[in-house]
Design an enzyme around this catalytic site. Structure first.
Site, short mmCIF file in Angstrom:
data_model
loop_
_atom_site.label_atom_id
_atom_site.label_comp_id
_atom_site.label_asym_id
_atom_site.label_seq_id
_atom_site.Cartn_x
_atom_site.Cartn_y
_atom_site.Cartn_z
N LYS A 62 0.83 -1.22 0.00
CA LYS A 62 0.00 0.00 0.00
C LYS A 62 0.86 1.27 0.00
O LYS A 62 0.73 2.12 0.88
CB LYS A 62 -0.95 0.00 1.20
CG LYS A 62 -1.91 -1.19 1.26
CD LYS A 62 -2.85 -1.07 2.46
CE LYS A 62 -3.79 -2.26 2.57
NZ LYS A 62 -3.09 -3.50 2.99
N PRO A 67 4.90 11.46 -5.63
CA PRO A 67 4.94 10.65 -6.86
C PRO A 67 6.28 10.00 -7.16
O PRO A 67 6.33 8.82 -7.53
CB PRO A 67 4.53 11.65 -7.94
CG PRO A 67 3.62 12.61 -7.22
CD PRO A 67 4.23 12.76 -5.85
#
Length: 233
Positions: A62, A67
């Site tokens: 997860k 980014p």
């Protein structure tokens, strides 16, 4: 090869115990999920051990970061050769797009990239506690739509959302469903649960099942029973 629907969640704090369990089941009957505890304890070499035994691995870490950092973690998972990896959809479109783009050089060998919407343990009161005045299902739809628009392969969602998401986002968008309990199993800590057959009928593509298999006296038999029930649909 048959596309196995069952993903067995390995939740062990002892590597020998985990491998002893794995050696009792057939790679043709399921895939395996490795989460945060096991990966932190045993590292990439544990995933390699599972690969040596012929299993496909869902690396359930997860990822959720800026980014650049998130995409590099996803690339590291691809280098490890996993079948599936996930990121938190709440990290936003730029994070998810960067993670998808970094996998493009791997072509058909790239892992499936899946977004995490709302954790199956979360209820409306939990969302309110983090400032989200929405029902879990509404937030799931919002994040799943964002995930698809970012070009990812699918999302993790509860079986209760599967039918709605299939209708909203199309049959090709993969739905990975935890909180699956074969009939007669204890509920455990998953709040939104469903049986394997019910989940597939609702639109789920892959079913994450943990303790009902890992704690069974005969896990291979339990897997066979689940797979037989799905094959007879």
């Amino acid at each position: 090869m048959i596309d196995q629907k069952v993903i067995v969640a390995l939740d062990y704090d002892n590597q020998a115990d985990a491998l002893a369990f794995v050696d009792r089941i057939d790679p043709a009957s399921c895939r395996l999920k490795v989460g945060k505890e096991m990966f932190t304890l045993f590292g990439p070499d544990f995933v390699r051990e599972l690969h040596k035994r012929g299993f496909s691995v869902f690396l359930d870490l997860k990822f959720h970061d800026i980014p650049n950092t998130c995409s590099k973690a996803v690339r590291a998972a691809a280098e490890l050769g996993v079948w599936m990896v996930n990121v938190h959809a709440s990290g936003g479109e730029r994070m998810m797009t960067a993670s998808r783009e970094i996998l493009e050089p791997y072509g058909k060998d790239r892992p499936l990239l899946i977004g995490v919407t709302v954790l199956t343990s979360m209820e409306q009161s939990d969302l309110a506690g983090i400032g989200l005045d929405v029902a879990p299902q509404e937030q799931v739809i919002r994040l799943a739509t964002l995930t698809k628009n970012s070009g990812l392969d699918g999302v993790v969602c509860s079986a209760q959302e599967s039918s709605l998401l299939k209708n909203e986002l199309g049959k090709e968008f993969k739905l990975v469903t935890p909180g699956i309990r074969p009939a007669g199993s204890e509920q455990g800590d998953q709040r939104r649960i469903m049986t394997p057959v019910d989940a597939i009928q609702a639109g789920s593509d892959y079913l994450v099942i943990g303790r009902p298999i890992t704690q069974a006296a005969d896990p291979a038999s339990v897997l066979k029973s689940i797979n037989d029930s799905l094959a007879s649909m």
